[in-house]
Design a protein around this motif. Structure first.
Motif, PDB file in Angstrom:
ATOM      1  N   ARG A 144      91.064  69.401 -10.280  1.00  0.00           N
ATOM      2  CA  ARG A 144      92.580  69.111 -10.710  1.00  0.00           C
ATOM      3  C   ARG A 144      93.147  70.138 -10.877  1.00  0.00           C
ATOM      4  O   ARG A 144      92.927  71.150 -11.480  1.00  0.00           O
ATOM      5  CB  ARG A 144      92.257  68.276 -12.050  1.00  0.00           C
ATOM      6  N   ARG A 162      97.010  69.253  -1.912  1.00  0.00           N
ATOM      7  CA  ARG A 162      96.638  68.038  -1.576  1.00  0.00           C
ATOM      8  C   ARG A 162      96.005  68.008  -0.104  1.00  0.00           C
ATOM      9  O   ARG A 162      94.999  67.228   0.044  1.00  0.00           O
ATOM     10  CB  ARG A 162      97.928  66.985  -1.548  1.00  0.00           C
ATOM     11  N   THR A 167      93.246  67.196  -6.820  1.00  0.00           N
ATOM     12  CA  THR A 167      94.147  66.175  -7.632  1.00  0.00           C
ATOM     13  C   THR A 167      95.200  67.047  -8.138  1.00  0.00           C
ATOM     14  O   THR A 167      95.022  67.923  -8.560  1.00  0.00           O
ATOM     15  CB  THR A 167      93.151  65.594  -8.867  1.00  0.00           C
ATOM     16  N   THR A 169      98.940  67.493 -10.205  1.00  0.00           N
ATOM     17  CA  THR A 169     100.101  67.036 -10.896  1.00  0.00           C
ATOM     18  C   THR A 169     101.086  68.287 -11.100  1.00  0.00           C
ATOM     19  O   THR A 169     100.726  69.251 -11.262  1.00  0.00           O
ATOM     20  CB  THR A 169      99.615  66.858 -12.475  1.00  0.00           C
ATOM     21  N   GLY A 198     100.031  61.474  -2.910  1.00  0.00           N
ATOM     22  CA  GLY A 198      99.147  61.374  -4.088  1.00  0.00           C
ATOM     23  C   GLY A 198      99.422  62.350  -5.216  1.00  0.00           C
ATOM     24  O   GLY A 198      98.743  62.441  -6.107  1.00  0.00           O
ATOM     25  N   THR A 200     101.571  63.617  -8.478  1.00  0.00           N
ATOM     26  CA  THR A 200     102.090  62.976  -9.683  1.00  0.00           C
ATOM     27  C   THR A 200     103.055  64.174  -9.982  1.00  0.00           C
ATOM     28  O   THR A 200     102.515  65.174 -10.275  1.00  0.00           O
ATOM     29  CB  THR A 200     101.041  62.617 -10.751  1.00  0.00           C
TER      30      THR A 200
END
Length: 409
Positions: A144, A162, A167, A169, A198, A200
């Protein structure tokens, strides 16, 4: 015996200056000083190809063979620590000194630091190729990644992360991403593209605390939300490297202050690239500092000319670009100079926003689309801006009116 030309900063700007000195026929000593172990290289690929390429490599702007052939001395892995203007000497971190006839400061910029406690080894910045390799090691489907800052670097890193399956953000304190210099309509397209992939995006969110225990990073937002990541990359802007200049008594004004010819108040010292601020004639002498690849190239070459006695003013129109998910954003000029906008729609969903001053002059153009969809029109707009043209709004907004015809008029 000439002391020769000394360039502090072996990046895009400094490297171009050294090569240009030889292109222009200068035969005296040329010395390029850099604190990295690498050859001069381009930094834009660090957030893109260096992250996602099968075999990450530096995109050098020259080679050891070329430097040797052109008798350019490259001193690497050493810092310049002081400038003695009276003696015209540069003092280096290894204890040695170099005399100069003319000196160019091409020291670039450093990432802005996040001013809060709790940052550890998993909270990192991107500036060098080695930084890029260290970040890339964390980009995989198991990890992440939190990116602090929704500017160009942060978003390009988000796209690369990505692509490698992490993951992602993005945390942006401003109300939207790309607040500086990018119109809201274009930022919205990029925001949508990231969410489709995808990512955030948390805009309008300030960070209350960070806790990095060496295994993961916990980021607490003011709204109460907590983001847990394996790596936090901080991209909240850049700060010009001005310490040497300031300590030598040279003026600093959002960068090393130079005139239109890139000369400091000391006639033997020039500055160019990310580290300097300069008056831009096309905007009435407004003092600006530009963090852009093409500006580094252009000013490196111009500084070399003027170090050799030319008196040529910087007249180029600023130009910026970014690639994300097959979309290319290009901006010519400074959009904040505009008081109104005209939109021109192109094929495949591409469009350009023309920014007009109160008197109708075209002062900037911002475009986005797949691949090179906006490149030609942005280039023509750049030429119109340089000519200080004031095309009719109806013509700018019409797909049937070629920008080339406006340029000819």
């Amino acid at each position: 015996m000439h002391a020769g030309m000394v360039i502090i900063g072996a990046g895009e700007c400094g490297g171009r200056a050294a090569l240009t000195l030889r292109d222009l026929g200068y035969e005296g000593p040329v010395t390029l000083i850099g604190d990295e172990p690498h050859l001069p290289y381009e930094r834009p690929p660090l957030s893109k190809e260096a992250m996602t390429g099968a075999a990450p490599a530096i995109k050098s702007i020259t080679s050891d063979a070329v430097l040797a052939e052109r008798s350019i001395r490259h001193i690497h892995s050493v810092r310049a620590v002081a400038i003695d203007r009276a003696e015209r000497l540069v003092r280096l971190s290894d204890g040695s000194s170099l005399p100069y006839d003319k000196l160019l400061l091409a020291t670039g910029s450093l990432p802005g630091k996040l001013p809060m406690p709790g940052l550890g080894e998993r909270c990192v910045y991107l500036r060098t190729f080695n930084d890029a390799l260290a970040i890339r090691a964390h980009l995989n489907p198991k990890n992440r990644v939190a990116i602090i800052g929704g500017g160009f670097i942060g978003l390009e890193l988000a796209a690369s992360s990505r692509k490698l399956g992490a993951t992602v953000t993005v945390i942006e304190a401003q109300p939207r991403i790309l607040m500086r210099g990018v119109p809201a309509e274009i930022a919205a397209v990029i925001h949508k593209a990231h969410e489709a992939e995808g990512v955030t995006i948390l805009a309008g969110q300030s960070i209350e605390a960070i806790a990095d225990d060496g295994k993961e990073v916990r980021i607490s937002l003011t709204g109460g939300q907590q983001i847990v990541a394996d790596l936090a990359v901080i991209g909240i802007g850049a700060v010009p490297v001005t310490g040497l200049a300031a300590e030598a008594g040279l003026a600093v004004d959002n960068g090393i202050a130079v005139d239109a010819e890139l000369r400091t108040a000391d006639p033997d010292i020039f500055a160019a690239g990310d580290c300097c601020s300069f008056p831009l004639a096309v905007y009435g002498g407004r003092r600006v500092r530009l963090e852009a690849w093409r500006n580094a190239q252009e000013q490196g070459a111009l500084a070399a000319k003027n170090m050799l006695g030319a008196s040529e003013a910087h007249a180029a129109v600023p130009w910026f670009w970014s690639d994300q998910y097959g979309l290319t954003l290009q901006i010519a000029g400074l959009s904040d100079e505009g008081k109104s906008m005209v939109r021109r729609d192109l094929d495949d969903g591409a469009f350009i926003l023309f920014h007009l001053a109160e008197d109708g002059r075209l002062v900037a153009a911002s475009g986005i689309g797949p691949g090179n969809a906006v490149a030609r029109d942005i280039r023509l707009a750049e030429m119109l801006i340089a000519k200080r043209s004031a095309p009719a709004s109806e013509a700018l907004g019409s797909q049937t009116v070629k920008l080339k015809s406006l340029l000819a008029a």
